[in-house]
Write a protein that holds these residues in place. Sequence first.
Motif, PDB file in Angstrom:
ATOM      1  N   GLN A  39       1.044  -1.219   0.289  1.00  0.00           N
ATOM      2  CA  GLN A  39      -0.078   0.671   0.709  1.00  0.00           C
ATOM      3  C   GLN A  39       0.775   1.373  -0.203  1.00  0.00           C
ATOM      4  N   GLN A  40       1.998   1.405   0.561  1.00  0.00           N
ATOM      5  CA  GLN A  40       3.129   2.757   0.705  1.00  0.00           C
ATOM      6  C   GLN A  40       3.427   2.483  -0.759  1.00  0.00           C
ATOM      7  N   LEU A  41       3.876   1.537  -1.426  1.00  0.00           N
ATOM      8  CA  LEU A  41       4.320   1.495  -2.830  1.00  0.00           C
ATOM      9  C   LEU A  41       3.397   2.528  -3.568  1.00  0.00           C
ATOM     10  N   SER A  42       2.215   1.599  -3.606  1.00  0.00           N
ATOM     11  CA  SER A  42       1.129   1.893  -4.606  1.00  0.00           C
ATOM     12  C   SER A  42       1.169   3.106  -4.269  1.00  0.00           C
ATOM     13  N   ALA A  43       1.047   3.169  -2.651  1.00  0.00           N
ATOM     14  CA  ALA A  43       0.184   5.062  -2.430  1.00  0.00           C
ATOM     15  C   ALA A  43       1.377   5.910  -3.598  1.00  0.00           C
ATOM     16  N   PHE A  44       2.560   5.955  -3.328  1.00  0.00           N
ATOM     17  CA  PHE A  44       3.770   6.964  -3.293  1.00  0.00           C
ATOM     18  C   PHE A  44       3.505   6.590  -5.441  1.00  0.00           C
ATOM     19  N   ILE A  45       4.478   5.851  -5.821  1.00  0.00           N
ATOM     20  CA  ILE A  45       3.787   5.093  -7.429  1.00  0.00           C
ATOM     21  C   ILE A  45       2.397   5.974  -8.428  1.00  0.00           C
ATOM     22  N   THR A  46       1.603   5.888  -7.687  1.00  0.00           N
ATOM     23  CA  THR A  46       0.321   6.393  -7.774  1.00  0.00           C
ATOM     24  C   THR A  46      -0.128   7.834  -7.527  1.00  0.00           C
ATOM     25  N   ASP A  47       1.152   8.079  -6.981  1.00  0.00           N
ATOM     26  CA  ASP A  47       1.123   9.751  -6.817  1.00  0.00           C
ATOM     27  C   ASP A  47       1.980  10.722  -8.205  1.00  0.00           C
ATOM     28  N   ILE A  48       2.971   9.435  -8.748  1.00  0.00           N
ATOM     29  CA  ILE A  48       4.032  10.289  -9.360  1.00  0.00           C
ATOM     30  C   ILE A  48       2.971  10.126 -10.683  1.00  0.00           C
ATOM     31  N   VAL A  49       2.977   8.963 -10.850  1.00  0.00           N
ATOM     32  CA  VAL A  49       2.287   7.984 -12.330  1.00  0.00           C
ATOM     33  C   VAL A  49       0.783   9.860 -12.268  1.00  0.00           C
ATOM     34  N   GLY A  50       0.355   9.786 -11.913  1.00  0.00           N
ATOM     35  CA  GLY A  50      -0.789  10.808 -12.195  1.00  0.00           C
ATOM     36  C   GLY A  50      -1.889  10.355 -11.968  1.00  0.00           C
ATOM     37  N   GLY A  51      -1.819   9.305 -10.619  1.00  0.00           N
ATOM     38  CA  GLY A  51      -3.453   8.771 -10.229  1.00  0.00           C
ATOM     39  C   GLY A  51      -3.949   7.390 -10.826  1.00  0.00           C
ATOM     40  N   ASN A  52      -3.333   7.098 -11.740  1.00  0.00           N
ATOM     41  CA  ASN A  52      -3.480   5.740 -12.820  1.00  0.00           C
ATOM     42  C   ASN A  52      -2.689   4.530 -11.458  1.00  0.00           C
ATOM     43  N   SER A  53      -3.600   3.654 -11.117  1.00  0.00           N
ATOM     44  CA  SER A  53      -3.128   2.309 -10.563  1.00  0.00           C
ATOM     45  C   SER A  53      -1.985   1.830 -10.891  1.00  0.00           C
ATOM     46  N   VAL A  54      -2.124   1.110 -10.344  1.00  0.00           N
ATOM     47  CA  VAL A  54      -0.692   0.119 -10.519  1.00  0.00           C
ATOM     48  C   VAL A  54      -0.112  -1.053  -9.744  1.00  0.00           C
ATOM     49  N   ILE A  55      -0.339  -2.016 -10.742  1.00  0.00           N
ATOM     50  CA  ILE A  55      -0.612  -3.676  -9.487  1.00  0.00           C
ATOM     51  C   ILE A  55       0.927  -4.616  -9.770  1.00  0.00           C
ATOM     52  N   LEU A  56       1.393  -4.197  -8.482  1.00  0.00           N
ATOM     53  CA  LEU A  56       3.275  -4.644  -7.996  1.00  0.00           C
ATOM     54  C   LEU A  56       2.949  -5.957  -8.226  1.00  0.00           C
TER      55      LEU A  56
END
Length: 128
Positions: A39-56
């Motif tokens: 969740q911590q990783l996804s929140a940071f990455i999602t913020d950088i990529v402009g709100g697009n969700s990512v699957i890690l």
Amino acid sequence: MKRLLLIGASLVLMLSGCQLSRAAEPAVLEEAVDAVLKQQLSAFITDIVGGNSVILADDVFMQQAELYISQRMPLDAKGNPLDGRHALPAYRFVLLKSVRGCLIQHPASGNSALLTAARCKVLPVNTL
């Protein structure tokens, strides 16, 4: 006087060496990613990529200190790729170990976040 200058120069060199050793270094995770860390990783990455969700993946940052995420291809109203938009650069993220703990960084923006749920170790130099 020369002795004071020599002592002062030695002190400056010693202190600068300490600062260099405290710099954040590329790292890998020591344990598999759990739900809190994901969740911590996804929140940071999602913020950088402009709100697009990512699957890690569950083993993200376990083997490498870098993570690349491709940008989503912009599409027109019919779902076709827009011309000239096929060479978008990937987003690059780096896991770092610092005196504060494990950090995820987006080097292009300089943004980083402390990963409180992570345990990481410095990546050996020859594996970069």
